[in-house]
Scaffold this motif. Structure first.
Motif, PDB file in Angstrom:
ATOM      1  N   LYS A 253       0.881  -1.155   0.000  1.00  0.00           N
ATOM      2  CA  LYS A 253       0.000   0.000   0.000  1.00  0.00           C
ATOM      3  C   LYS A 253       0.926   1.213   0.000  1.00  0.00           C
ATOM      4  O   LYS A 253       1.856   1.291   0.809  1.00  0.00           O
ATOM      5  N   VAL A 254       0.692   2.121  -0.936  1.00  0.00           N
ATOM      6  CA  VAL A 254       1.606   3.253  -1.094  1.00  0.00           C
ATOM      7  C   VAL A 254       0.877   4.565  -0.837  1.00  0.00           C
ATOM      8  O   VAL A 254      -0.235   4.775  -1.341  1.00  0.00           O
ATOM      9  N   VAL A 255       1.478   5.431  -0.042  1.00  0.00           N
ATOM     10  CA  VAL A 255       0.956   6.780   0.141  1.00  0.00           C
ATOM     11  C   VAL A 255       2.027   7.751  -0.341  1.00  0.00           C
ATOM     12  O   VAL A 255       3.048   7.936   0.312  1.00  0.00           O
ATOM     13  N   GLY A 256       1.799   8.306  -1.509  1.00  0.00           N
ATOM     14  CA  GLY A 256       2.754   9.272  -2.074  1.00  0.00           C
ATOM     15  C   GLY A 256       2.418  10.661  -1.551  1.00  0.00           C
ATOM     16  O   GLY A 256       1.301  11.134  -1.732  1.00  0.00           O
ATOM     17  N   VAL A 257       3.368  11.302  -0.896  1.00  0.00           N
ATOM     18  CA  VAL A 257       3.108  12.578  -0.230  1.00  0.00           C
ATOM     19  C   VAL A 257       3.940  13.699  -0.835  1.00  0.00           C
ATOM     20  O   VAL A 257       5.151  13.569  -0.986  1.00  0.00           O
ATOM     21  N   ASN A 258       3.277  14.798  -1.163  1.00  0.00           N
ATOM     22  CA  ASN A 258       3.982  16.008  -1.570  1.00  0.00           C
ATOM     23  C   ASN A 258       4.053  16.930  -0.349  1.00  0.00           C
ATOM     24  O   ASN A 258       3.079  17.571   0.007  1.00  0.00           O
ATOM     25  N   HIS A 259       5.205  16.954   0.291  1.00  0.00           N
ATOM     26  CA  HIS A 259       5.402  17.741   1.508  1.00  0.00           C
ATOM     27  C   HIS A 259       5.851  19.145   1.100  1.00  0.00           C
ATOM     28  O   HIS A 259       7.015  19.523   1.213  1.00  0.00           O
ATOM     29  N   LEU A 260       4.887  19.903   0.574  1.00  0.00           N
ATOM     30  CA  LEU A 260       5.193  21.235   0.038  1.00  0.00           C
ATOM     31  C   LEU A 260       5.847  22.135   1.071  1.00  0.00           C
ATOM     32  O   LEU A 260       5.444  22.135   2.240  1.00  0.00           O
ATOM     33  N   GLY A 261       6.822  22.902   0.608  1.00  0.00           N
ATOM     34  CA  GLY A 261       7.404  23.929   1.482  1.00  0.00           C
ATOM     35  C   GLY A 261       6.487  25.138   1.461  1.00  0.00           C
ATOM     36  O   GLY A 261       6.702  26.074   0.705  1.00  0.00           O
ATOM     37  N   ASP A 262       5.429  25.084   2.277  1.00  0.00           N
ATOM     38  CA  ASP A 262       4.431  26.165   2.223  1.00  0.00           C
ATOM     39  C   ASP A 262       4.286  26.851   3.580  1.00  0.00           C
ATOM     40  O   ASP A 262       3.248  27.394   3.898  1.00  0.00           O
ATOM     41  N   TRP A 263       5.329  26.813   4.376  1.00  0.00           N
ATOM     42  CA  TRP A 263       5.277  27.459   5.694  1.00  0.00           C
ATOM     43  C   TRP A 263       6.686  27.885   6.066  1.00  0.00           C
ATOM     44  O   TRP A 263       7.643  27.307   5.544  1.00  0.00           O
ATOM     45  N   GLY A 264       6.798  28.847   6.930  1.00  0.00           N
ATOM     46  CA  GLY A 264       8.129  29.254   7.373  1.00  0.00           C
ATOM     47  C   GLY A 264       8.328  30.745   7.251  1.00  0.00           C
ATOM     48  O   GLY A 264       7.496  31.455   6.661  1.00  0.00           O
ATOM     49  N   THR A 265       9.454  31.207   7.780  1.00  0.00           N
ATOM     50  CA  THR A 265       9.698  32.644   7.880  1.00  0.00           C
ATOM     51  C   THR A 265       9.720  33.329   6.512  1.00  0.00           C
ATOM     52  O   THR A 265       9.442  34.514   6.408  1.00  0.00           O
ATOM     53  N   GLY A 266      10.025  32.576   5.461  1.00  0.00           N
ATOM     54  CA  GLY A 266      10.051  33.150   4.115  1.00  0.00           C
ATOM     55  C   GLY A 266       8.715  33.797   3.756  1.00  0.00           C
ATOM     56  O   GLY A 266       8.680  34.798   3.024  1.00  0.00           O
ATOM     57  N   PHE A 267       7.639  33.237   4.294  1.00  0.00           N
ATOM     58  CA  PHE A 267       6.325  33.797   3.957  1.00  0.00           C
ATOM     59  C   PHE A 267       6.110  35.162   4.601  1.00  0.00           C
ATOM     60  O   PHE A 267       5.381  35.993   4.075  1.00  0.00           O
ATOM     61  N   GLY A 268       6.770  35.397   5.741  1.00  0.00           N
ATOM     62  CA  GLY A 268       6.725  36.724   6.347  1.00  0.00           C
ATOM     63  C   GLY A 268       7.356  37.740   5.392  1.00  0.00           C
ATOM     64  O   GLY A 268       6.827  38.823   5.164  1.00  0.00           O
TER      65      GLY A 268
END
Ligand code: ARG
Length: 562
Positions: free
Chosen positions: A149-164
């Motif tokens: 059973k496979v769970v392919g995950v896209n762990h997007l870099g969508d958080w962090g100080t860069g967004f500030g």
């Protein structure tokens, strides 16, 4: 008898031969029996180097003695020492039977979570994102083919100080009535960096903006959502071209609500200490601690990875979690896994960093002459138009040349990425990747095209493929070589899974393609006796299916004509 059983049987006999020849009890493992790449003599070969160390005799002497001690009885047709190697030739009938016996069942029962691709929001998908995306995609497919059973995950870099920083840049320099592209967002980010050098107040502002975002401030959230949607829209175009999809797109932001509970959990275990206002976990034997929270209260990449791992284990009870991330992040994963282990999670040992080397483009690390990144989409488009040129020249009458050009062009880029051991750095070169000869995607695709062509010609000549045709006319060396390759598929998949190494599958399809091209060159299919034709068509059909399956596992299309 499947190839695996043949090998196990022969390993047992070899162990007996070692006893006969040297009076010693040395284990011989089936995995030591290798199939040399075509056109080598012998279906299996034992390099006598390990035995040489144990028995303290030159390998060639061991090979010669074993050749004498091993009786050439079924399924062995011939035993021969060649230098340090013992070559074992199998009976043709046994090889054919191994190739056409029941397919190995997909019997694996574990769950594997594959964290792959995972680009950062507000940045382009650059050419180097190809590696994580395609290695991860292949690992998902390899495990699925084995029954996991496979769970392919896209762990997007969508958080962090860069967004500030981005929010500050947006508020200062962007007209919100305009729809931004990823290029615009990236430019705002770069501009922020330049301005902040002269004006340190900006950094303060950005920190405050990220904290506001973390606290759930409405306007910040809306902006962030807009940045995210814009970026995802662009990423999706690339994923569509590559035929890649995910079971879960859970970026770092998803774990935001889990961060405090994660820190609390580690605190309860007495692992968290304060250092200059920051929260850290000291790691035994390591100089630097793992940082959980900065002194200003902002959480970090590692904190989010800890929360994500715990969440994945809770939700999927994974047997294995693979992080397909470049080798540059090795230390990060060592830290994260060490914290999980120190927290007493026995499953920490089932988390594996799957590192890979650098992709160089024109000798540089995927940079344009102006210093910008080379966009993945541009590389895929250029490969497609170059493939179209080649196809127009070779097959001017090909229907749907554009679709085929896309399959060949993108397939070439992807195969080039997957053919070497993943930890090796690679130099990308369009001409090399797109060549129809050599270790390339088009070379493998062309083998598939040839098999399809033979089957098509047969059909046109009124000869139907008989899936139950008698196989006993098969026995030529080229037929045998092809059949033996077919029977090695299950093992190739298993090794690729064990080592998290798609290049094993790439090597498999290359060898199969080589065997098919040789067969095609040497053995007539339609100009043969009806019994031979029927058996060879079955062989062609099996090879065609397997080439398509192998390419599909790598995320590469198999056109029927090119
Ligand atoms: N977004 C990160 C980067 O671009 C890669 C994330 C990899 N996955 C992870 N679980 N850390 O560098």
């Amino acid at each position: 008898m499947a190839a695996r059983r043949v090998k196990a049987l022969l390993a047992g006999r070899l162990q007996q031969a070692v006893r006969t020849a040297f009076g010693a009890d040395e284990p011989v493992d089936a995995a030591q029996l290798q199939t040399p790449p075509p056109p080598h003599e012998g279906d299996l070969s034992l390099g006598c180097f390990a035995l040489s160390k144990k028995l303290r005799k030159p390998p060639a002497e061991i090979a010669a003695a074993l050749a004498k001690a091993l009786p050439p009885e079924k399924p062995l047709a011939k035993v021969q020492a060649v230098g340090p190697y013992l070559n074992l030739t199998l009976e043709a009938a046994d090889v054919i039977q191994a190739a056409f016996g029941p397919a190995p069942a997909a019997t694996a029962t574990g769950t594997v979570v594959v964290d792959f691709s995972s680009p950062n929001i507000a940045k382009h998908m650059a050419v180097y994102h190809l590696r994580s995306t395609m290695i991860g995609n292949a690992l998902c497919r390899i495990h699925r083919a084995l029954g996991w059973k496979v769970v392919g995950v896209n762990h997007l870099g969508d958080w962090g100080t860069g967004f500030g920083k981005l929010i500050v840049g947006w508020k200062r320099w962007w007209d919100p009535r305009q729809e931004p592209t990823v290029t615009d967002l990236n430019a705002l980010y770069v501009r922020f960096g330049q301005k902040a050098k002269a004006d340190p107040k900006l950094e303060e502002e950005a920190r405050a903006a990220f904290l506001a975002l973390e606290k759930g401030d409405g306007e910040s959230r809306r902006l962030w959502q807009r940045f995210r949607d814009t970026s995802l829209g662009e990423f999706q175009k690339v994923y569509d071209l590559l035929g890649v999809s995910f079971d879960e797109v859970s970026g770092e932001s998803v774990y935001e609500p889990d961060l405090e509970p994660t820190i609390a959990l580690l605190r309860a275990k007495g692992m968290v200490s304060e250092s200059e206002g920051a929260l850290v976990v000291a790691l035994p034997g390591k100089e630097k601690p793992c940082l959980l929270k900065k002194s200003d209260g902002a959480t970090l990449y590692a904190t989010r990875d800890l929360a994500a791992a715990i969440s994945h284990q809770k939700r999927h009870a994974f047997t294995r979690k693979l992080y397909v991330v470049d080798a540059g992040q090795s230390l990060h994963f060592v830290e994260v896994f060490a914290v999980l282990a120190a927290a007493g999670f026995e499953w920490a040992s089932r988390c594996e960093h799957v590192p890979f080397g650098i992709l160089r483009f024109g000798g540089k690390r995927g940079r344009t002459r102006e210093g910008g990144v080379v966009l993945l989409k541009d590389v895929l488009d250029e490969a497609t138009s170059r493939a179209l040129e080649i196809i127009r020249k070779n097959s001017p009458d090909l229907a749907d040349a554009h679709t085929v050009a896309r399959q060949v062009g993108i397939g070439a880029v992807v195969f080039n990425d997957l053919k070497n051991k993943r930890t090796k750095d690679i130099d990308f070169d369009f001409d090399e990747a797109l060549a129809f000869e050599g270790e390339t995607g088009p070379y493998v695709q062309y083998a598939h095209v040839r098999a399809c062509g033979i089957l098509r010609k047969a059909k046109e000549a009124g000869i139907a493929l008989d899936p139950a045709a008698d196989l006993s006319p098969l026995g030529l060396p080229e037929e045998k070589a092809l059949a033996w390759r077919l029977s090695l598929w299950g093992e190739a998949l298993e090794r690729a899974s064990r080592e998290a190494e798609p290049s094993v599958v790439a090597g498999y399809v290359l060898d199969l393609a080589k065997a098919l091209h040789t067969f095609h060159y040497k053995v007539p299919v339609l100009k043969a006796s009806p019994a031979e034709t029927a058996a060879r068509l079955r062989l062609m059909d099996a090879a065609r299916l397997r080439l398509a399956e192998g390419l599909a596992v790598l995320g590469i299309a198999a056109p029927e004509q090119m």
